[in-house]
Design a protein around this motif. Structure first.
Motif, short mmCIF file in Angstrom:
data_model
loop_
_atom_site.label_atom_id
_atom_site.label_comp_id
_atom_site.label_asym_id
_atom_site.label_seq_id
_atom_site.Cartn_x
_atom_site.Cartn_y
_atom_site.Cartn_z
N PRO A 4 -0.74 9.53 14.00
CA PRO A 4 0.18 9.03 12.96
C PRO A 4 0.71 10.12 12.04
O PRO A 4 1.88 10.12 11.68
CB PRO A 4 -0.65 8.01 12.18
CG PRO A 4 -1.77 7.63 13.07
CD PRO A 4 -2.01 8.79 13.99
N GLU A 5 -0.14 11.07 11.67
CA GLU A 5 0.28 12.13 10.77
C GLU A 5 1.39 12.98 11.40
O GLU A 5 2.31 13.42 10.72
CB GLU A 5 -0.90 13.05 10.41
CG GLU A 5 -2.03 12.35 9.68
CD GLU A 5 -3.03 11.65 10.61
OE1 GLU A 5 -3.97 11.04 10.08
OE2 GLU A 5 -2.87 11.68 11.85
N GLN A 6 1.31 13.18 12.71
CA GLN A 6 2.31 14.01 13.38
C GLN A 6 3.65 13.29 13.51
O GLN A 6 4.70 13.88 13.26
CB GLN A 6 1.81 14.44 14.77
CG GLN A 6 2.71 15.48 15.41
CD GLN A 6 2.12 16.03 16.71
OE1 GLN A 6 0.93 15.90 16.97
NE2 GLN A 6 2.97 16.62 17.52
N ILE A 7 3.63 12.01 13.87
CA ILE A 7 4.91 11.27 13.95
C ILE A 7 5.50 11.13 12.55
O ILE A 7 6.73 11.15 12.38
CB ILE A 7 4.78 9.92 14.69
CG1 ILE A 7 6.15 9.34 15.03
CG2 ILE A 7 3.97 8.92 13.92
CD1 ILE A 7 6.96 10.13 16.02
N ALA A 8 4.64 11.00 11.54
CA ALA A 8 5.14 10.94 10.15
C ALA A 8 5.84 12.24 9.80
O ALA A 8 6.94 12.22 9.22
CB ALA A 8 3.98 10.66 9.19
N GLU A 32 0.83 -1.20 0.00
CA GLU A 32 0.00 0.00 0.00
C GLU A 32 0.87 1.26 0.00
O GLU A 32 0.56 2.24 -0.66
CB GLU A 32 -0.93 0.00 1.22
CG GLU A 32 -1.78 1.23 1.36
CD GLU A 32 -2.82 1.41 0.25
OE1 GLU A 32 -3.21 2.55 -0.01
OE2 GLU A 32 -3.24 0.40 -0.36
N MET A 33 1.98 1.21 0.72
CA MET A 33 2.83 2.39 0.83
C MET A 33 3.67 2.61 -0.42
O MET A 33 3.96 3.73 -0.80
CB MET A 33 3.76 2.26 2.05
CG MET A 33 4.57 3.52 2.29
SD MET A 33 5.44 3.57 3.84
CE MET A 33 6.65 2.29 3.66
N THR A 34 4.08 1.55 -1.09
CA THR A 34 5.03 1.69 -2.19
C THR A 34 4.41 1.62 -3.58
O THR A 34 5.08 1.92 -4.56
CB THR A 34 6.14 0.62 -2.09
OG1 THR A 34 5.55 -0.68 -2.10
CG2 THR A 34 6.96 0.81 -0.82
N THR A 35 3.15 1.22 -3.70
CA THR A 35 2.51 1.15 -5.01
C THR A 35 2.32 2.55 -5.56
O THR A 35 1.74 3.41 -4.90
CB THR A 35 1.15 0.43 -4.91
OG1 THR A 35 1.38 -0.90 -4.44
CG2 THR A 35 0.45 0.38 -6.25
N LEU A 36 2.82 2.77 -6.75
CA LEU A 36 2.78 4.11 -7.33
C LEU A 36 1.81 4.24 -8.49
O LEU A 36 1.47 5.34 -8.89
CB LEU A 36 4.19 4.51 -7.80
CG LEU A 36 5.26 4.55 -6.71
CD1 LEU A 36 6.62 4.86 -7.32
CD2 LEU A 36 4.91 5.56 -5.64
N GLU A 60 2.82 11.50 2.40
CA GLU A 60 1.45 11.01 2.62
C GLU A 60 1.42 9.48 2.69
O GLU A 60 0.69 8.91 3.51
CB GLU A 60 0.53 11.50 1.50
CG GLU A 60 0.26 12.99 1.56
CD GLU A 60 -0.42 13.52 0.31
OE1 GLU A 60 -1.21 14.48 0.46
OE2 GLU A 60 -0.15 13.01 -0.81
N ARG A 61 2.24 8.83 1.86
CA ARG A 61 2.31 7.37 1.93
C ARG A 61 2.89 6.93 3.28
O ARG A 61 2.43 5.97 3.87
CB ARG A 61 3.13 6.81 0.76
CG ARG A 61 2.37 6.81 -0.54
CD ARG A 61 3.04 5.97 -1.61
NE ARG A 61 4.34 6.48 -1.99
CZ ARG A 61 4.54 7.42 -2.90
NH1 ARG A 61 3.52 7.97 -3.51
NH2 ARG A 61 5.76 7.81 -3.20
N TRP A 62 3.90 7.66 3.77
CA TRP A 62 4.50 7.36 5.07
C TRP A 62 3.46 7.53 6.18
O TRP A 62 3.34 6.70 7.08
CB TRP A 62 5.72 8.24 5.30
CG TRP A 62 6.39 8.08 6.62
CD1 TRP A 62 6.59 9.04 7.54
CD2 TRP A 62 6.97 6.89 7.16
NE1 TRP A 62 7.25 8.53 8.63
CE2 TRP A 62 7.49 7.21 8.42
CE3 TRP A 62 7.09 5.58 6.71
CZ2 TRP A 62 8.12 6.29 9.25
CZ3 TRP A 62 7.72 4.65 7.53
CH2 TRP A 62 8.23 5.00 8.77
N ALA A 63 2.66 8.59 6.12
CA ALA A 63 1.61 8.82 7.11
C ALA A 63 0.57 7.70 7.05
O ALA A 63 0.12 7.20 8.09
CB ALA A 63 0.95 10.17 6.89
N ASP A 64 0.22 7.25 5.84
CA ASP A 64 -0.73 6.14 5.71
C ASP A 64 -0.15 4.85 6.28
O ASP A 64 -0.87 4.05 6.89
CB ASP A 64 -1.15 5.95 4.25
CG ASP A 64 -2.07 7.06 3.76
OD1 ASP A 64 -2.61 7.82 4.60
OD2 ASP A 64 -2.24 7.18 2.53
#
Length: 179
Positions: A158-162, A68-72, A81-85
């Motif tokens: 999660p968004e803040q730690i990202a 999910e994070m790496t699919t482009l 945004e991918r890192w936050a997800d």
């Protein structure tokens, strides 16, 4: 891709919950499939219909998140945004990741996660190679951010730690870029 039927989802949920409970008590390396199935109240046959061993159980959860994070393809999200997800995924499975990355966790999983993060980082550094120091250091920073966040009881969303971990990584990248 269609969702697995309700029985498969229920079995997977029971196994994931049992895995977390057993890691917290015994540590990952000491868990057997028999203990997992007993705790989950499912048959060994049900386990082996879904997974070949306890490692595949963990890998499936992690691989789904990494995909999910790496699919482009058609993905308009920025790397941040991918890192936050991804961190939202970790948040959703915080007990599992906390157990796997914690004191009774699995060095195997920690290494697997670090390697996957390093590979992801390498794709964003076209002039770097997989065996360079930079992807390894950055992946260690991301992993340590996750461990700190989990061990601290996820004190920020999660968004803040990202955002915080991304700022640290950007600082390292700017420093290594030279003058």
């Amino acid at each position: 891709m269609s969702q697995p039927d309700i029985r498969v989802r229920r079995t997977r949920t029971l196994l994931r919950d049992a895995l977390v409970e057993l890691i917290e008590v015994k540590g990952f390396d000491r868990i057997t499939v028999g203990e997992l199935t007993t705790r989950a109240m499912i048959s060994r046959a049900a386990f082996y219909r879904n997974y070949r061993d306890k490692y595949e159980l963990v890998e499936q959860i992690f691989d789904e998140a990494m995909t999910e994070m790496t699919t482009l393809d058609g993905d308009t999200r920025s790397p941040g945004e991918r890192w936050a997800d991804f961190l939202k995924h970790i948040d959703g499975y915080h007990r599992l990741y906390g157990a796997l990355l914690g004191k009774k966790g699995s060095p195997w999983f920690t290494d697997r996660m670090r390697a996957a993060l390093a590979a992801m980082v390498s794709t964003h550094l076209p002039d770097q190679t997989a065996d360079d120091l930079l992807p390894s250091v950055v992946s260690a920073m991301f992993l340590q951010s996750i461990v700190w966040w989990l061990e601290s009881g996820r004190p920020v969303p999660p968004e803040q730690i990202a955002a915080q971990s991304s700022r640290l990584v950007r600082a390292v990248l700017q420093t290594t870029a030279g003058p």
